[in-house]
Design an enzyme around this catalytic site. Structure first.
Site, short mmCIF file in Angstrom:
data_model
loop_
_atom_site.label_atom_id
_atom_site.label_comp_id
_atom_site.label_asym_id
_atom_site.label_seq_id
_atom_site.Cartn_x
_atom_site.Cartn_y
_atom_site.Cartn_z
N ASP A 207 -13.61 3.22 -4.68
CA ASP A 207 -14.22 2.10 -5.36
C ASP A 207 -14.71 1.21 -4.02
OD1 ASP A 207 -11.95 0.76 -4.75
OD2 ASP A 207 -11.38 0.38 -6.67
N CYS A 208 -15.11 -0.22 -4.04
CA CYS A 208 -15.48 -1.00 -3.15
C CYS A 208 -14.38 -1.27 -2.01
CB CYS A 208 -16.27 -2.14 -3.45
SG CYS A 208 -15.52 -3.33 -4.54
N ASP A 226 -7.12 -5.03 -2.93
CA ASP A 226 -8.19 -5.49 -3.49
C ASP A 226 -8.97 -6.40 -3.02
OD1 ASP A 226 -7.28 -4.01 -5.78
OD2 ASP A 226 -6.18 -5.51 -6.79
N ALA A 227 -10.33 -6.27 -3.32
CA ALA A 227 -11.49 -7.35 -2.60
C ALA A 227 -11.06 -8.78 -2.57
CB ALA A 227 -12.46 -7.03 -3.17
N HIS A 263 -16.89 -8.00 -5.02
CA HIS A 263 -17.41 -6.78 -4.39
C HIS A 263 -17.01 -7.01 -3.01
CE1 HIS A 263 -19.61 -3.07 -3.93
NE2 HIS A 263 -20.51 -3.68 -2.86
N HIS A 275 -21.24 0.26 1.73
CA HIS A 275 -20.26 -0.15 0.60
C HIS A 275 -20.43 1.01 -0.32
CE1 HIS A 275 -23.59 -1.93 -2.20
NE2 HIS A 275 -24.08 -1.16 -1.28
#
Length: 311
Positions: A207-208, A226-227, A263, A275
């Site tokens: 994931d991103c 996490d972002a 994101h 990305h």
């Protein structure tokens, strides 16, 4: 009573709860496990439902240590100690099938650690015959010894060999050579077109924030998982001065309704971003930022340096 375990499959998914698992996820909770079969069996909508329905939290790689807090009906409540998060200072929380874990065993003869530096790596038995396991990029295991072009590693399944050309070594997980943020962005190029996978932390699908976390990990840094938490660390770079951005800076984007970071991608230079995107292509892509829907949602630019990233 808490105890230490390690991941015993190439990739173990950390689920939000045991009830998060659907019938079609059986391949993803088994041991032996086939990530390829699990991903191939899902439609795009079924894959994205893992995100929309908040079924998955993160993933573990083979040999990655976890704290097991409790066990219930074949499921372990775990904390992934290498994955930094505000959710718990001890590590990233969630649930993993107990069948995909093994109790951690003391090791007296380790000479350091070995980290897989290719997208996928074959393991061999000590007699030179191929083992049944292929492990993903960034898998990190205790190193026992080096002999010629082979390195012996301690795995959840016993001693196994890897080719020296496929790995990096260090005295500990804290002492892999630190490379630049630009090098982290370059590593991401190796995974172009890899399918997007919500919660993904492996070279079967990222994931991103899994992409940015793992490319920095490959360059000697441990940044938050996490972002939103990645956006809270590093050096702040001016949003309104793209000329000041450098390859390897992290670009963060906010949800238009909540305003929360949802994101992240690497700035690649010349107005480009690499990305892992869940939109359109559903894969890791290199794009021109101004030509995407993300451009209007840019909310932060952060630069990680050698001072960043520790366990």
């Amino acid at each position: 009573m808490e105890s230490m375990y390690v991941c015993a499959v190439p990739v173990a998914t950390i689920w939000t709860s045991p009830e998060s698992v659907r019938e079609l996820d059986e391949e993803g909770t088994a041991n032996p496990l086939s990530m390829n079969r699990w991903i191939a069996a899902m439609t795009v909508d079924e894959r994205f439902a893992l995100c929309k329905e908040k079924r998955i939290q993160s993933q573990l790689l083979y040999g990655e240590p976890v704290i097991v807090e409790s066990v219930k009906n074949g499921w372990a409540s775990i904390l992934a100690v290498w994955q930094k998060t505000d959710k718990d200072v001890r590590g990233y929380p969630g649930w993993v099938p107990l069948a995909q874990l093994k109790e951690s065993q003391p090791l007296d003869n380790a000479e350091g650690v070995v980290r897989i530096d290719v997208p996928k790596c074959q393991l061999w038995h000590p007699d030179g015959s191929p083992a049944s396991l292929v492990v993903p990029f960034n898998t990190t295991l205790p190193m026992i010894k080096k002999e010629g072009n082979w390195i012996s590693a301690a795995t959840p399944d016993g001693e196994r060999l890897v080719r020296e050309q496929d790995v990096c070594t260090a005295s500990s997980i804290h002492h892999f050579k630190k490379q630049s943020a630009s090098a982290a962005a370059e590593r991401a190029i190796e995974f172009l077109d890899l399918p997007y996978f919500w919660g993904g932390m492996s070279s079967y699908g990222y994931d991103c924030s899994g992409l940015t976390y793992n490319m920095f990990k490959a360059c000697g840094f441990f940044i938050p998982r996490d972002a939103g938490e990645q956006a809270a660390e590093g050096e702040s770079i001016r949003l309104d001065d793209p000329a000041a951005w450098k390859r390897g800076d992290l670009l963060f984007f906010a949800d238009e309704q909540s305003g929360n970071v949802d994101h992240v991608g690497f700035y690649y230079g010349e107005g480009q971003m690499i990305h892992a995107t869940a939109s359109k292509k559903g894969a890791i892509e290199l794009c021109t930022l101004s030509e995407t829907s993300y451009g209007n949602r840019l909310c932060a630019v952060r630069r990680y340096s050698e001072e960043a990233g520790s366990l």
